[in-house]
Write an enzyme that holds these catalytic residues in place. Structure first.
Site, PDB file in Angstrom:
ATOM      1  N   LYS A 200       1.536  -2.483   6.991  1.00  0.00           N
ATOM      2  CA  LYS A 200       2.022  -2.403   5.605  1.00  0.00           C
ATOM      3  C   LYS A 200       3.484  -1.982   5.569  1.00  0.00           C
ATOM      4  CE  LYS A 200      -1.491  -4.036   3.590  1.00  0.00           C
ATOM      5  NZ  LYS A 200      -1.439  -5.221   2.712  1.00  0.00           N
TER       6      LYS A 200
ATOM      7  N   TYR B 231      -3.135  -0.584  10.438  1.00  0.00           N
ATOM      8  CA  TYR B 231      -3.029  -0.920   9.018  1.00  0.00           C
ATOM      9  C   TYR B 231      -1.719  -0.405   8.427  1.00  0.00           C
ATOM     10  CZ  TYR B 231      -4.189  -1.276   4.068  1.00  0.00           C
ATOM     11  OH  TYR B 231      -4.166  -1.589   2.730  1.00  0.00           O
TER      12      TYR B 231
ATOM     13  N   SER C 269       0.852  -1.190   0.000  1.00  0.00           N
ATOM     14  CA  SER C 269       0.000   0.000   0.000  1.00  0.00           C
ATOM     15  C   SER C 269       0.883   1.234   0.000  1.00  0.00           C
ATOM     16  CB  SER C 269      -0.853  -0.031   1.283  1.00  0.00           C
ATOM     17  OG  SER C 269      -1.490   1.202   1.493  1.00  0.00           O
TER      18      SER C 269
HETATM   19  N1  LIG Z   1      -8.713  -1.186  -1.003  1.00  0.00           N
HETATM   20  C1  LIG Z   1      -7.685  -0.370  -0.867  1.00  0.00           C
HETATM   21  O1  LIG Z   1      -7.846   0.867  -0.788  1.00  0.00           O
HETATM   22  C2  LIG Z   1      -6.287  -0.939  -0.843  1.00  0.00           C
HETATM   23  C3  LIG Z   1      -5.225  -0.089  -1.176  1.00  0.00           C
HETATM   24  C4  LIG Z   1      -3.929  -0.589  -1.178  1.00  0.00           C
HETATM   25  C5  LIG Z   1      -3.702  -1.911  -0.827  1.00  0.00           C
HETATM   26  N2  LIG Z   1      -4.744  -2.707  -0.479  1.00  0.00           N
HETATM   27  C6  LIG Z   1      -4.437  -4.088  -0.089  1.00  0.00           C
HETATM   28  O2  LIG Z   1      -5.012  -4.962  -1.019  1.00  0.00           O
HETATM   29  C7  LIG Z   1      -5.264  -6.232  -0.404  1.00  0.00           C
HETATM   30  C8  LIG Z   1      -6.682  -6.658  -0.717  1.00  0.00           C
HETATM   31  O3  LIG Z   1      -7.560  -5.690  -0.188  1.00  0.00           O
HETATM   32  P1  LIG Z   1      -8.981  -5.366  -0.828  1.00  0.00           P
HETATM   33  O4  LIG Z   1      -9.047  -3.917  -1.010  1.00  0.00           O
HETATM   34  O5  LIG Z   1      -9.276  -6.270  -1.973  1.00  0.00           O
HETATM   35  O6  LIG Z   1      -9.881  -5.729   0.434  1.00  0.00           O
HETATM   36  P2  LIG Z   1     -11.256  -6.530   0.573  1.00  0.00           P
HETATM   37  O7  LIG Z   1     -12.137  -6.255  -0.596  1.00  0.00           O
HETATM   38  O8  LIG Z   1     -11.711  -6.218   1.954  1.00  0.00           O
HETATM   39  O9  LIG Z   1     -10.779  -8.052   0.483  1.00  0.00           O
HETATM   40  C9  LIG Z   1      -9.928  -8.572   1.459  1.00  0.00           C
HETATM   41  C10 LIG Z   1      -9.642 -10.011   1.087  1.00  0.00           C
HETATM   42  O10 LIG Z   1      -8.725 -10.541   2.059  1.00  0.00           O
HETATM   43  C11 LIG Z   1      -9.317 -11.733   2.578  1.00  0.00           C
HETATM   44  N3  LIG Z   1      -8.858 -12.029   3.929  1.00  0.00           N
HETATM   45  C12 LIG Z   1      -8.905 -11.260   5.044  1.00  0.00           C
HETATM   46  N4  LIG Z   1      -8.387 -11.916   6.088  1.00  0.00           N
HETATM   47  C13 LIG Z   1      -7.979 -13.121   5.614  1.00  0.00           C
HETATM   48  C14 LIG Z   1      -7.354 -14.254   6.191  1.00  0.00           C
HETATM   49  N5  LIG Z   1      -7.046 -14.301   7.498  1.00  0.00           N
HETATM   50  N6  LIG Z   1      -7.067 -15.312   5.397  1.00  0.00           N
HETATM   51  C15 LIG Z   1      -7.374 -15.293   4.085  1.00  0.00           C
HETATM   52  N7  LIG Z   1      -7.995 -14.278   3.482  1.00  0.00           N
HETATM   53  C16 LIG Z   1      -8.290 -13.198   4.247  1.00  0.00           C
HETATM   54  C17 LIG Z   1     -10.808 -11.490   2.521  1.00  0.00           C
HETATM   55  O11 LIG Z   1     -11.496 -12.707   2.651  1.00  0.00           O
HETATM   56  P3  LIG Z   1     -12.989 -12.785   3.290  1.00  0.00           P
HETATM   57  O12 LIG Z   1     -13.937 -12.548   2.150  1.00  0.00           O
HETATM   58  O13 LIG Z   1     -13.060 -14.139   3.875  1.00  0.00           O
HETATM   59  O14 LIG Z   1     -13.095 -11.699   4.333  1.00  0.00           O
HETATM   60  C18 LIG Z   1     -10.896 -10.871   1.125  1.00  0.00           C
HETATM   61  O15 LIG Z   1     -10.802 -11.852   0.143  1.00  0.00           O
HETATM   62  C19 LIG Z   1      -4.992  -6.036   1.096  1.00  0.00           C
HETATM   63  O16 LIG Z   1      -3.730  -6.558   1.411  1.00  0.00           O
HETATM   64  C20 LIG Z   1      -5.008  -4.517   1.245  1.00  0.00           C
HETATM   65  O17 LIG Z   1      -4.206  -4.092   2.310  1.00  0.00           O
HETATM   66  C21 LIG Z   1      -6.025  -2.260  -0.494  1.00  0.00           C
END
Ligand SMILES: NC(=O)c1ccc[n+]([C@@H]2O[C@H](COP(=O)([O-])OP(=O)(O)OC[C@H]3O[C@@H](n4cnc5c(N)ncnc54)[C@H](OP(=O)(O)O)[C@@H]3O)[C@@H](O)[C@H]2O)c1
Length: 237
Positions: free
Chosen positions: A147, A143, A130
């Protein structure tokens, strides 16, 4: 690396960025993509091979490594934001849980899959980080701390896996339009845009993705000192 014909595992691939990356890999010619999910039934795209994989579970990881011993791309994507963890008050239990998923999760997965990547020619490890790896947010301290730690770990993996020829890619982005950022009012890129950038970086053997203008500015401000960092930090206070 060559994506055509490759086999990948993506953690947290039932929704959000993980699902977009899994689909982008298929679109780029991957032969097989394992979609890790806490609940395999939540993987509804039948082109993906669902795998039960909670990244905090040693048992799940061991079983996934046995099943997916053919992978040459591993994407550590699963993550949580832990909005309840406050900077100055309250329990630190949520912060610990965030670290467990975002830091120790990828660490465990990488330990389990590093020998598999080595056996399959080196391959690639992608860590979805991130802009928060560099830009701390007082409203999301667990968070951004997680990261930052995951970024350091990614750099350690790059050094530690160099000898076996594994490309290690750190993916940094500002807000992406997914469930995780649904309560945030800010400029966001789409998960599909980020996923395409990840696949391009893999194809071009690039070690870092800076996905949007905010991330590029953050990376630059890092070199300019703490005042420059604070000036661009969103939601300071
Ligand atoms: N969205 C943003 O603004 C953003 C920006 C930069 C980076 N990121 C990073 O991108 C990645 C994905 O985030 P996202 O935005 O796609 O979030 P999201 O839509 O909330 O999805 C999170 C995913 O992680 C899974 N997860 C959470 N805890 C877990 C565990 N213990 N074991 C296995 N799976 C688990 C969730 O599964 P469940 O469905 O079971 O909950 C879901 O598939 C993260 O690492 C986040 O930090 C996000």
């Amino acid at each position: 690396m060559k994506i055509t014909g490759s086999t990948a595992l993506v953690t947290g691939a039932n929704r959000g960025i993980g699902l977009a990356i899994a689909r982008a890999l298929l679109a780029a010619g991957a032969a097989k993509v394992y979609a890790g999910a806490r609940d395999p039934k939540s993987v509804t795209d039948d082109r993906l091979t669902a795998v039960k994989l909670d990244v905090t579970s040693e048992d799940d990881i061991a079983a996934a490594a046995e099943l997916a011993s053919d992978v040459d791309i591993v994407v550590n994507n699963a993550g949580v934001s832990g909005p309840e963890a406050q900077l100055l008050t309250g329990s630190l239990d949520v912060a610990r849980a965030v670290m467990e998923t975002n830091v120790f999760g990828p660490w465990r997965i990488t330990r389990a899959f590093a020998p598999i990547l080595a056996a399959n020619g080196g391959g690639a490890l992608v860590n979805v980080l991130s802009a928060g790896s560099w830009a701390a947010m007082s409203a999301a301290p667990a968070y951004t701390a997680s990261k930052a730690a995951e970024w350091s770990l990614t750099n350690a993996f790059r050094l530690g896996l160099a000898k076996q020829g594994t490309l290690v890619v750190g993916v940094h982005s500002g807000f992406v339009d997914t469930d995780l950022s649904s309560k945030v009012r800010a400029t966001k890129i789409s998960a599909e845009d980020l996923a395409d950038q990840v696949v391009r970086a893999l194809a071009e053997d690039r070690a870092e993705v800076l996905a949007d203008d905010f991330t590029v500015a953050t990376r630059r401000a890092l070199a300019d000192g703490v005042e420059a960092m604070q000036a661009i930090t969103p939601f300071a206070g």
